[in-house]
Design a protein around this motif. Sequence first.
Motif, PDB file in Angstrom:
ATOM      1  N   ARG A  88      21.038 -33.904 -13.204  1.00 29.10           N
ATOM      2  CA  ARG A  88      19.882 -33.143 -12.713  1.00 29.10           C
ATOM      3  C   ARG A  88      18.635 -34.013 -12.642  1.00 29.10           C
ATOM      4  N   SER A  89      18.545 -35.002 -13.498  1.00 31.83           N
ATOM      5  CA  SER A  89      17.361 -35.853 -13.521  1.00 31.83           C
ATOM      6  C   SER A  89      17.476 -37.003 -12.521  1.00 31.83           C
ATOM      7  N   ARG A  90      18.636 -37.160 -11.900  1.00 31.16           N
ATOM      8  CA  ARG A  90      18.847 -38.219 -10.919  1.00 31.16           C
ATOM      9  C   ARG A  90      19.275 -37.600  -9.599  1.00 31.16           C
ATOM     10  N   LYS A  91      19.102 -38.364  -8.563  1.00 35.90           N
ATOM     11  CA  LYS A  91      19.514 -37.895  -7.234  1.00 35.90           C
ATOM     12  C   LYS A  91      20.937 -38.305  -6.893  1.00 35.90           C
ATOM     13  N   ASP A  92      21.551 -39.204  -7.659  1.00 34.54           N
ATOM     14  CA  ASP A  92      22.892 -39.704  -7.347  1.00 34.54           C
ATOM     15  C   ASP A  92      23.970 -38.898  -8.059  1.00 34.54           C
ATOM     16  N   ARG A  93      24.069 -37.647  -7.715  1.00 35.24           N
ATOM     17  CA  ARG A  93      25.092 -36.787  -8.303  1.00 35.24           C
ATOM     18  C   ARG A  93      26.462 -37.196  -7.778  1.00 35.24           C
ATOM     19  N   PRO A  94      27.520 -36.918  -8.559  1.00 35.46           N
ATOM     20  CA  PRO A  94      28.860 -37.286  -8.087  1.00 35.46           C
ATOM     21  C   PRO A  94      29.292 -36.449  -6.883  1.00 35.46           C
ATOM     22  N   ASP A  95      30.317 -36.938  -6.205  1.00 32.71           N
ATOM     23  CA  ASP A  95      30.857 -36.222  -5.048  1.00 32.71           C
ATOM     24  C   ASP A  95      31.416 -34.869  -5.460  1.00 32.71           C
ATOM     25  N   ASP A  96      31.345 -33.897  -4.537  1.00 28.81           N
ATOM     26  CA  ASP A  96      31.880 -32.555  -4.804  1.00 28.81           C
ATOM     27  C   ASP A  96      33.399 -32.565  -4.757  1.00 28.81           C
ATOM     28  N   PHE A  97      34.010 -31.830  -5.688  1.00 31.45           N
ATOM     29  CA  PHE A  97      35.467 -31.663  -5.689  1.00 31.45           C
ATOM     30  C   PHE A  97      35.808 -30.387  -4.956  1.00 31.45           C
ATOM     31  N   ASP A  98      35.277 -29.294  -5.381  1.00 26.27           N
ATOM     32  CA  ASP A  98      35.513 -28.007  -4.747  1.00 26.27           C
ATOM     33  C   ASP A  98      34.154 -27.323  -4.690  1.00 26.27           C
ATOM     34  N   LYS A  99      33.476 -27.494  -3.597  1.00 29.33           N
ATOM     35  CA  LYS A  99      32.076 -27.104  -3.488  1.00 29.33           C
ATOM     36  C   LYS A  99      31.833 -25.632  -3.827  1.00 29.33           C
ATOM     37  N   GLN A 100      32.627 -24.737  -3.337  1.00 23.77           N
ATOM     38  CA  GLN A 100      32.379 -23.322  -3.592  1.00 23.77           C
ATOM     39  C   GLN A 100      32.550 -22.958  -5.064  1.00 23.77           C
ATOM     40  N   LEU A 101      33.598 -23.465  -5.685  1.00 26.76           N
ATOM     41  CA  LEU A 101      33.806 -23.186  -7.103  1.00 26.76           C
ATOM     42  C   LEU A 101      32.695 -23.805  -7.938  1.00 26.76           C
ATOM     43  N   ARG A 102      32.332 -25.019  -7.620  1.00 28.54           N
ATOM     44  CA  ARG A 102      31.260 -25.697  -8.348  1.00 28.54           C
ATOM     45  C   ARG A 102      29.953 -24.930  -8.234  1.00 28.54           C
ATOM     46  N   LEU A 103      29.645 -24.475  -7.035  1.00 32.77           N
ATOM     47  CA  LEU A 103      28.405 -23.724  -6.846  1.00 32.77           C
ATOM     48  C   LEU A 103      28.431 -22.407  -7.621  1.00 32.77           C
ATOM     49  N   ALA A 104      29.580 -21.743  -7.611  1.00 31.93           N
ATOM     50  CA  ALA A 104      29.688 -20.485  -8.361  1.00 31.93           C
ATOM     51  C   ALA A 104      29.537 -20.731  -9.858  1.00 31.93           C
ATOM     52  N   LEU A 105      30.186 -21.764 -10.360  1.00 31.57           N
ATOM     53  CA  LEU A 105      30.077 -22.077 -11.782  1.00 31.57           C
ATOM     54  C   LEU A 105      28.665 -22.522 -12.149  1.00 31.57           C
ATOM     55  N   GLN A 106      28.000 -23.230 -11.244  1.00 33.38           N
ATOM     56  CA  GLN A 106      26.647 -23.707 -11.529  1.00 33.38           C
ATOM     57  C   GLN A 106      25.642 -22.566 -11.596  1.00 33.38           C
ATOM     58  N   ARG A 107      25.962 -21.445 -10.994  1.00 32.47           N
ATOM     59  CA  ARG A 107      25.060 -20.291 -11.066  1.00 32.47           C
ATOM     60  C   ARG A 107      25.060 -19.651 -12.454  1.00 32.47           C
ATOM     61  N   LEU A 108      26.117 -19.922 -13.194  1.00 32.56           N
ATOM     62  CA  LEU A 108      26.187 -19.410 -14.560  1.00 32.56           C
ATOM     63  C   LEU A 108      25.358 -20.292 -15.483  1.00 32.56           C
ATOM     64  N   VAL A 109      24.804 -19.692 -16.512  1.00 29.14           N
ATOM     65  CA  VAL A 109      24.124 -20.519 -17.510  1.00 29.14           C
ATOM     66  C   VAL A 109      25.185 -21.337 -18.233  1.00 29.14           C
ATOM     67  N   ARG A 110      24.764 -22.426 -18.876  1.00 28.74           N
ATOM     68  CA  ARG A 110      25.697 -23.378 -19.494  1.00 28.74           C
ATOM     69  C   ARG A 110      26.688 -22.679 -20.422  1.00 28.74           C
ATOM     70  N   GLN A 111      26.213 -21.796 -21.266  1.00 29.88           N
ATOM     71  CA  GLN A 111      27.092 -21.149 -22.243  1.00 29.88           C
ATOM     72  C   GLN A 111      28.126 -20.254 -21.547  1.00 29.88           C
ATOM     73  N   GLN A 112      27.720 -19.525 -20.520  1.00 27.28           N
ATOM     74  CA  GLN A 112      28.661 -18.676 -19.788  1.00 27.28           C
ATOM     75  C   GLN A 112      29.721 -19.528 -19.100  1.00 27.28           C
ATOM     76  N   ARG A 113      29.287 -20.606 -18.475  1.00 33.04           N
ATOM     77  CA  ARG A 113      30.223 -21.497 -17.776  1.00 33.04           C
ATOM     78  C   ARG A 113      31.222 -22.099 -18.771  1.00 33.04           C
ATOM     79  N   THR A 114      30.717 -22.490 -19.921  1.00 34.92           N
ATOM     80  CA  THR A 114      31.581 -23.057 -20.955  1.00 34.92           C
ATOM     81  C   THR A 114      32.617 -22.045 -21.405  1.00 34.92           C
ATOM     82  N   ILE A 115      32.214 -20.820 -21.632  1.00 35.39           N
ATOM     83  CA  ILE A 115      33.136 -19.767 -22.069  1.00 35.39           C
ATOM     84  C   ILE A 115      34.213 -19.526 -21.016  1.00 35.39           C
TER      85      ILE A 115
END
Length: 137
Positions: A88-115
């Motif tokens: 988040r602090s850098r612009k060079d994020r890694p390549d997307d693996f599964d963009k839709q799943l990643r975006l859905a998981l990223q909408r969750l707060v860290r603890q929810q995503r972890t669970i």
Amino acid sequence: MFDENRAIERLLAGESGIAEKIVNQFEAAVYQYCLYFLGSKRGAEEAVTEVFVRLFSQLGPELTDGSLREWIMRIAVNVCGDMQRRYRSRKDRPDDFDKQLRLALQRLVRQQRTIVLLSDLVGMKQAEIAAILELDE
């Protein structure tokens, strides 16, 4: 058969090959968790390496009391959280693996995503997840 309850004792005793057995036993689950948490193959591979480096550098007799799987997954949760903050602090994020799943998981707060990931992807029980996250069941 792999006895996770004695693995750390065996490693501390200097048993040859036990570190490799630990990695072989848990690498796939750690990779899957990291892959879905971070959203990239490259990030997951980097995280898996860091998880096992941290595990083996933190070895001590106090680790023989708990579940090795819980300890490893707790390290994975922390490593992924650290990496996500760096991305988040850098612009060079890694390549997307599964963009839709990643975006859905990223909408969750860290603890929810972890669970979600520990439960659905790794197959951990509610009590194990609560122990890793230091929450009440």
